[in-house]
Scaffold this active site. Sequence first.
Site, PDB file in Angstrom:
ATOM      1  N   ASP A 170      23.502  39.940  32.200  1.00 38.19           N
ATOM      2  CA  ASP A 170      22.518  39.639  32.940  1.00 38.19           C
ATOM      3  C   ASP A 170      22.553  38.403  33.792  1.00 38.19           C
ATOM      4  OD1 ASP A 170      19.858  39.845  33.875  1.00 38.19           O
ATOM      5  OD2 ASP A 170      18.881  38.899  32.355  1.00 38.19           O
ATOM      6  N   GLU A 223      16.485  35.626  40.481  1.00 35.46           N
ATOM      7  CA  GLU A 223      15.646  36.687  40.027  1.00 35.46           C
ATOM      8  C   GLU A 223      14.976  36.519  38.760  1.00 35.46           C
ATOM      9  OE1 GLU A 223      15.101  40.172  37.537  1.00 35.46           O
ATOM     10  OE2 GLU A 223      16.430  38.399  37.012  1.00 35.46           O
ATOM     11  N   ASP A 264      20.481  45.892  37.109  1.00 30.18           N
ATOM     12  CA  ASP A 264      19.865  44.871  36.561  1.00 30.18           C
ATOM     13  C   ASP A 264      19.615  44.970  35.228  1.00 30.18           C
ATOM     14  OD1 ASP A 264      19.368  42.207  35.851  1.00 30.18           O
ATOM     15  OD2 ASP A 264      17.463  42.028  36.745  1.00 30.18           O
TER      16      ASP A 264
END
Length: 472
Positions: free
Chosen positions: A302, A336, A364
Amino acid sequence: MKFLIFTFVGIIHLLYLDSGKAMCKNDISQRTFQEIQKEIASYGDIAKAIIKLAVYGKAQNRSYDRLALLVDTVGPRLSGSKNLEMAIQIMHQSLKDNDLDNVHLEAVKIPHWERGEESAVMLKPRIHKMAILGLGSSIGTPSEGITAEVLVVNSFNELKRRAPEAKGKIVVYNQLYVNYSMTVRYRVQGAVEAAKVGAVASLIRSVTPFSIYSPHTGIQKYQDGVPKIPTACITVEDAEMMSRMASRGVKIVIQLKMGARNYTDTDSFNTVAEITGSKYPEQVVLVSGHLDSWDVGQGAIDDGGGAFISWEALSLIRDLGLRPKRTLRLVLWTAEEQGGIGAYQYYQLHKVNISNYSLVMESDAGTFLPTGLQFTGSDKARAIMKEVMSLLQPLNVTQVLSHGEGEDINLWIQAGVPGASLLDNLNKYFFFHHSHGDTMTVMDPKQMNVAAAVWAVVSYVVADMEEMLPRC
């Protein structure tokens, strides 16, 4: 009159663009679906060449090796940190060295939060040092910490029912994991709901379906008009233990210390590279992942994997000497994890050209072995994407499911641009998500090869088809 009509239509068009609202063009394709099918089928040899290069050829394991080099060198990349900015500069140079087009940085402002030193110790009914991770944007405690009795609840509804018991206590949430989207609201809203009933801090059971005493961090959000209280995640094991203790009527006391601090927003960049389109260079297919991560682990799943298969897609296409009709644009987002901050500013800068975006893609959710694509768009566009995915039959990755949204592409999708995200084993993803376990050890180079091949085939074919994906 003709001029007046043209002017009126032009004004309406500009209003749509200013709002970022994607328009359905009037010049709808006159081609039959069978003709479109035939066009897509003609890409079969190119798809096989991409698959061969990515999975079996000289490019195999390249995305894995590139990612390992970055995360081993830089480590985790928290918004506002020197690590993130170092990673951005490394990627900027790497994309230039890869001979991609129009490599540049786009400046944005992002949040800067640091967790500092933190600890939680159960003082009663016994001494027990707990593993915790402060949640993003949380305030810290006083230097002496907060020592208070615990109120354990299993849901927001239980907290409301027991509100009179919460004042002056540390609320511990022991919510069951249903799925990520349903359960994450406890992490995001837990501090606010606890503060509303007078709690002095909140501890949230980590949002994961599996635990080996691993806390999982993530963003939390305060609410105007509600007192800000410190908040952190704890392990599944400790949450369940305290729930059992409380059910027996045992008094639990915890001392919580958190050195978390929020600073003023700082400078950062979205990182951009392209393969410029050969026929319609103003039109864009966007592939993306985010370069930032949390400050634990290495930020490999991630979202290092998603960022690097997006880069790999352009590398594969370039290696084969291909140049699609439309521009294929890579964006590596910043911040993000704080709520798509870099992506929001990119959208504000580029939405004036929204009618030229054919497809926005974001990976993602890990780069484990993919099973298909999640897609959001019109029925006509979905039918086309099913044909595109049929080119991936050699990899047995052909599914097209719903919900192609992603944190960094949602604004485009909400404005009508078709969107896609990679579909793989989400359950395994949340074993490691936002934890110390998010490292290269979780990554599998062979699975990344397949993910990169899928990403490259889909992005190239959509970018090279004669017509953009229909929005209506």
